[in-house]
Enzyme design. Sequence first.
Site, PDB file in Angstrom:
ATOM      1  N   ALA A 111      13.160   3.134  12.181  1.00 38.56           N
ATOM      2  CA  ALA A 111      12.049   3.032  11.219  1.00 38.56           C
ATOM      3  C   ALA A 111      11.666   1.573  10.959  1.00 38.56           C
ATOM      4  CB  ALA A 111      12.434   3.714   9.915  1.00 38.56           C
ATOM      5  N   PRO A 112      10.367   1.320  10.766  1.00 42.35           N
ATOM      6  CA  PRO A 112       9.257   2.279  10.710  1.00 42.35           C
ATOM      7  C   PRO A 112       8.697   2.688  12.070  1.00 42.35           C
ATOM      8  CG  PRO A 112       8.442   0.090  10.254  1.00 42.35           C
ATOM      9  CD  PRO A 112       9.933  -0.039  10.389  1.00 42.35           C
ATOM     10  N   GLY A 113       9.209   2.078  13.173  1.00 37.18           N
ATOM     11  CA  GLY A 113       8.823   2.570  14.488  1.00 37.18           C
ATOM     12  C   GLY A 113       8.140   1.579  15.407  1.00 37.18           C
ATOM     13  N   GLY A 114       8.055   0.307  15.023  1.00 38.55           N
ATOM     14  CA  GLY A 114       7.380  -0.673  15.866  1.00 38.55           C
ATOM     15  C   GLY A 114       7.958  -0.763  17.260  1.00 38.55           C
ATOM     16  N   LYS A 115       9.253  -0.998  17.347  1.00 34.54           N
ATOM     17  CA  LYS A 115       9.895  -1.165  18.655  1.00 34.54           C
ATOM     18  C   LYS A 115      10.045   0.177  19.377  1.00 34.54           C
ATOM     19  CE  LYS A 115      12.422  -5.350  17.321  1.00 34.54           C
ATOM     20  NZ  LYS A 115      11.835  -5.490  15.972  1.00 34.54           N
ATOM     21  N   GLU A 133      16.744   7.298  12.517  1.00 36.82           N
ATOM     22  CA  GLU A 133      16.733   6.506  11.285  1.00 36.82           C
ATOM     23  C   GLU A 133      17.594   7.230  10.253  1.00 36.82           C
ATOM     24  OE1 GLU A 133      16.672   4.180   8.338  1.00 36.82           O
ATOM     25  OE2 GLU A 133      15.701   3.500  10.190  1.00 36.82           O
ATOM     26  N   ARG A 138      12.630   6.896   5.153  1.00 37.48           N
ATOM     27  CA  ARG A 138      12.079   6.006   6.170  1.00 37.48           C
ATOM     28  C   ARG A 138      11.849   6.758   7.481  1.00 37.48           C
ATOM     29  NH1 ARG A 138      12.300   0.675   6.343  1.00 37.48           N
ATOM     30  NH2 ARG A 138      13.451   0.581   8.303  1.00 37.48           N
ATOM     31  N   ASP A 178      17.777  -2.466  16.807  1.00 37.01           N
ATOM     32  CA  ASP A 178      17.099  -3.432  15.950  1.00 37.01           C
ATOM     33  C   ASP A 178      17.821  -3.358  14.613  1.00 37.01           C
ATOM     34  OD1 ASP A 178      15.126  -5.333  15.218  1.00 37.01           O
ATOM     35  OD2 ASP A 178      13.993  -3.756  14.219  1.00 37.01           O
ATOM     36  N   CYS A 231      15.771  -9.817  12.771  1.00 35.68           N
ATOM     37  CA  CYS A 231      14.738 -10.728  12.294  1.00 35.68           C
ATOM     38  C   CYS A 231      15.368 -11.722  11.319  1.00 35.68           C
ATOM     39  CB  CYS A 231      13.580  -9.968  11.646  1.00 35.68           C
ATOM     40  SG  CYS A 231      14.029  -8.982  10.210  1.00 35.68           S
TER      41      CYS A 231
END
Length: 426
Positions: A111-115, A133, A138, A178, A231
């Site tokens: 989550a939220p699902g970008g990658k 997730e 989420r 991630d 990040c």
Amino acid sequence: MIELPQKFQERMKEVLGAGFQAFLSSYDRQPYKAIRVNTLKIPVEEFKKISPFALVPVPWESNGFYVTENKAGKTIHHAAGLYYVQEPSAMSAAPKLNVAGGERVLDLCSAPGGKGTQLAQSMKGGGIIVLNEINFARAKILSQNVERLGITNAAVVSESPERIAEHFEGYFNKVLVDAPCSGEGMFLKEESAIREWSVENVKSCAQRQALILDCAQRALKPNGLLVYSTCTFAPEEDERQIENFLSKYKNFKLLSMEKLYPHECEGEGHFVALLQKTDGEEGTVAPFKSTFTDKKALSEYSDFEKKYLHRAPFQNLHCAGDVIYSIMDNCPSLPFKTLRTGVRLGEIKSGRIEPCHSLAMCLENTQANAVDVDEKTALAYLGGNTFGCSEKLSGWVLVTYLGYPLGWCKAVGGIAKNHLPKGLRI
């Protein structure tokens, strides 16, 4: 400039040396914003022709573009699933896995699902991608993003990494972690990231990340690839985490490792390591088995397909309660909290079939009875309003803008009744 934690500044000064002042100065600017064009729905060159804002390429992602729009998530194009709003440096991780259709892929903390959606985009509808997730709230946001982007080969689940690893031991070709982190790359975007930062939290995150990596390596088959990303800039969560992992698991080798700092790239910063599992045992997982088949529901859906769709019938139909799904080929068993598997096609309500929004978002405008609307009508539709349409239209109709689906309406006597889910209205 924002006020950075003193302990954080001291550490970064020690890590960066002469580069520290440039790093510090990077917090004087506005955060970078970017989108990733969803090539499952539209080629990049076609999107450039209809983009609602100017585009500047992101160097490390061929489908990524910097934008200056503050509300990129509130456009008709976004609602149509033509792009995903994503921090630019975060786009650097998924391409390292070089995924392809036909592979088994796991995004363990999705989550939220970008990658995860970035990976699914590269798979072009082939193979299986499991997006997990652990936080159920989420996971629902993740599931909505999968739906909006028209992804058909994903299972969205909400489970602990330990249970995922136990069930999928030695199963996946590619795994992405991630990892939840101290979020130092979010300082410029989110004030809460600064408030929540502490040396103790960095240590706590590093411990949690090590446990997640333990699970990730179990789920990977021999010769499989693992990407670990954060990040944050803390060595404990980045380089040292990888060093500790490699000292513990001798059957892994490091293929590459890079760190994007905000003063060295046009982004907020990211850490990415690519590893390969050199040996081990390949695992098997029992295939997905439908435990409930409602023949009347399947018949209702079949009648709907014949009446309203102009495409080959969906395959591998499965009923879960009143909802009918199309399951991916070779789908594994999923003994977890599962939010979606494949495509939600329709739901039986009061004995009749209603097509799901998920079905609308994975269709092309030529594959169903459709009405293409102008910008004003599209905005009204996304706001939940009805609109006038040709009296020749009757029953379930796909609402499209510039030829791209937005959702369903039901045409009756020249009026298109809105069937966009209330939670998606803007």
